[in-house]
Design a protein around this motif. Sequence first.
Motif, mmCIF file in Angstrom:
data_model
loop_
_atom_site.group_PDB
_atom_site.id
_atom_site.type_symbol
_atom_site.label_atom_id
_atom_site.label_comp_id
_atom_site.label_asym_id
_atom_site.label_seq_id
_atom_site.Cartn_x
_atom_site.Cartn_y
_atom_site.Cartn_z
ATOM 1 N N LEU A 142 -29.744 21.756 -8.117
ATOM 2 C CA LEU A 142 -28.344 22.170 -8.145
ATOM 3 C C LEU A 142 -28.089 23.264 -7.123
ATOM 4 C CD1 LEU A 142 -25.534 22.100 -9.401
ATOM 5 C CD2 LEU A 142 -26.361 23.653 -11.175
ATOM 6 N N TRP A 157 -21.545 17.804 -2.638
ATOM 7 C CA TRP A 157 -20.908 18.143 -3.916
ATOM 8 C C TRP A 157 -21.093 17.011 -4.928
ATOM 9 C CZ3 TRP A 157 -20.155 22.897 -4.794
ATOM 10 C CH2 TRP A 157 -19.673 23.783 -3.832
ATOM 11 N N GLY A 158 -21.153 15.766 -4.462
ATOM 12 C CA GLY A 158 -21.397 14.661 -5.382
ATOM 13 C C GLY A 158 -22.766 14.750 -6.016
ATOM 14 N N THR A 161 -22.714 17.473 -8.540
ATOM 15 C CA THR A 161 -22.072 17.019 -9.780
ATOM 16 C C THR A 161 -23.041 16.220 -10.638
ATOM 17 O OG1 THR A 161 -19.934 16.931 -8.649
ATOM 18 C CG2 THR A 161 -20.129 15.729 -10.726
ATOM 19 N N ALA A 162 -23.800 15.324 -10.001
ATOM 20 C CA ALA A 162 -24.796 14.555 -10.752
ATOM 21 C C ALA A 162 -25.845 15.470 -11.364
ATOM 22 C CB ALA A 162 -25.456 13.530 -9.830
ATOM 23 N N SER A 163 -26.215 16.549 -10.652
ATOM 24 C CA SER A 163 -27.193 17.503 -11.195
ATOM 25 C C SER A 163 -26.625 18.244 -12.401
ATOM 26 C CB SER A 163 -27.607 18.506 -10.109
ATOM 27 O OG SER A 163 -28.203 17.850 -9.010
ATOM 28 N N VAL A 164 -25.342 18.600 -12.329
ATOM 29 C CA VAL A 164 -24.714 19.274 -13.468
ATOM 30 C C VAL A 164 -24.698 18.371 -14.693
ATOM 31 C CG1 VAL A 164 -22.525 20.206 -14.315
ATOM 32 C CG2 VAL A 164 -23.332 20.827 -12.045
ATOM 33 N N LEU A 165 -24.405 17.082 -14.487
ATOM 34 C CA LEU A 165 -24.405 16.138 -15.604
ATOM 35 C C LEU A 165 -25.817 15.896 -16.141
ATOM 36 C CD1 LEU A 165 -21.854 13.492 -14.284
ATOM 37 C CD2 LEU A 165 -21.496 15.110 -16.150
ATOM 38 N N GLY A 201 -22.940 8.833 -11.047
ATOM 39 C CA GLY A 201 -23.019 9.709 -9.891
ATOM 40 C C GLY A 201 -24.098 9.273 -8.924
ATOM 41 N N SER A 225 -15.416 7.581 -17.479
ATOM 42 C CA SER A 225 -16.150 7.767 -16.232
ATOM 43 C C SER A 225 -15.295 7.483 -14.998
ATOM 44 C CB SER A 225 -17.373 6.847 -16.209
ATOM 45 O OG SER A 225 -16.976 5.499 -16.290
ATOM 46 N N LEU A 228 -14.978 10.284 -12.183
ATOM 47 C CA LEU A 228 -16.166 10.434 -11.352
ATOM 48 C C LEU A 228 -16.325 9.248 -10.409
ATOM 49 C CD1 LEU A 228 -18.700 11.999 -10.618
ATOM 50 C CD2 LEU A 228 -19.888 10.824 -12.463
#
Length: 457
Positions: A142, A157-158, A161-165, A201, A225, A228
């Motif tokens: 992240l 940033w995509g 975002t996948a890392s945050v999820l 993602g 979803s 996203l």
Amino acid sequence: MTDAEIIIWSAAAGSMGLVVLLAAAEAAYSRSRASLQSLVYLGLYWLFFTLLSGLPAAMLPPAAAPWVHVAQVLIGPLRSGMGFYGGRHWLASSSRDRLTDISFRGTTWLCLAGGPLCLLPPPALQLPASGALTVVSVCVMLWLTVRAAQHGDRMAWGLATASVLTLPLQLGLYRLALGFGPLSTPVQAGVALLGLLGLLGLLGLLGLLGLLGLLGLLGLLGLLSMPLIAGLLWLRNHHSRQISHHTRSRRDPVTQLHSSVVMVKKIIRAQRRQARTQRDGALMAVQVFEPERRLAQIGHHGLNDIYNQLAKRMQRHTGVVNPAGRYYDHCFVVLIETLHSPRWIRTLGLRVASSLRKPLEVTSLSGERLKVSADIGVGLVHLAGAAKDVAQLLHEVQSVATAARAMRSRAALLDEISRQAVPVENAELGASWHAMRTARSHPARALQSARQRRTAT
């Protein structure tokens, strides 16, 4: 596991498995390295999700429990290690940022070596150690993706975002696998939802957006979803964006590169980011000289084919991370916002010039296949955080590209001291950007040092 929990996890794992099977079909059809890497990572993602959800323990006989435990310990670090390996190439960190590249390399080896090492403690501590390593690696990913995004790679940033999820997903899965108190059925459904959103993602980032329609079978999940999906689709699906009239005006119809207006805006935004991040890069121009002399032989269609092939070769070396545009008919421009070392300017300039000078195959007006060589020049200008008029920058880089035509390598760099175009192989490039800034601030001292070095050699 209750019947409801088995249904939830089986449905989620089955949906992911279907996507993996389609990714395998695409890899078998395209036979490209990128599709194979995507298949490997998606497969590991599915194994990670399935093993830690508890489905194997609930459906396999008790005799398989030790093997399931070993697989649970190894899968998290292995998936993270492969994720870092692919992320390093996806973000082109080897040429953009030294700290990011070292972090990617180090974390990759840490995860790949740390997985087997997690089997050394007592059995009760093996899965917690593996979970801690996996969660820490996600936090590092992240940080690295946000850093890459701040250095100008908007598509990072995509991945962030996948890392945050993925982070709450992994925390929920490891808690479920470790048995730290029972999780209610709605909470488990939420964890499964996060897993599927994270997969969406990844699909967008890996360019497999055509598979997303299958997840619409999940009804409400598909609706949740959609934001996203829409965001990642907007970022990666370039071909569908070019259908609209608005997009066609922003792309060159022959090479599909950015238009000159878009490139000017990107350069202005890059200068603002560089002023904030104190990073250095370069602006590259590729000039094609006297292309009209081949019109009688190959026609406009053949000339456009030459431009298209040159654009693809150029982007193969500069990378999709760095935006490229067609400034006008005979000139391409590439914005290289971040380079971790000045010496990469020399390497990049020589590689591009050497590639573009190789023969190109085109069809003549009589239908014959001909091999022609383009008369090109590659110019490079140092791009720093100091605000500079974009028109002046573009004029400078085109002048350097024109001067490169008379040079052996066909690649030239604007010298920071003399402000003259010099062959890129003979340019005085320091070991760091700090040294180049010092040379620019004290030109007399730098010129004397350069003369001393030439005298010594």
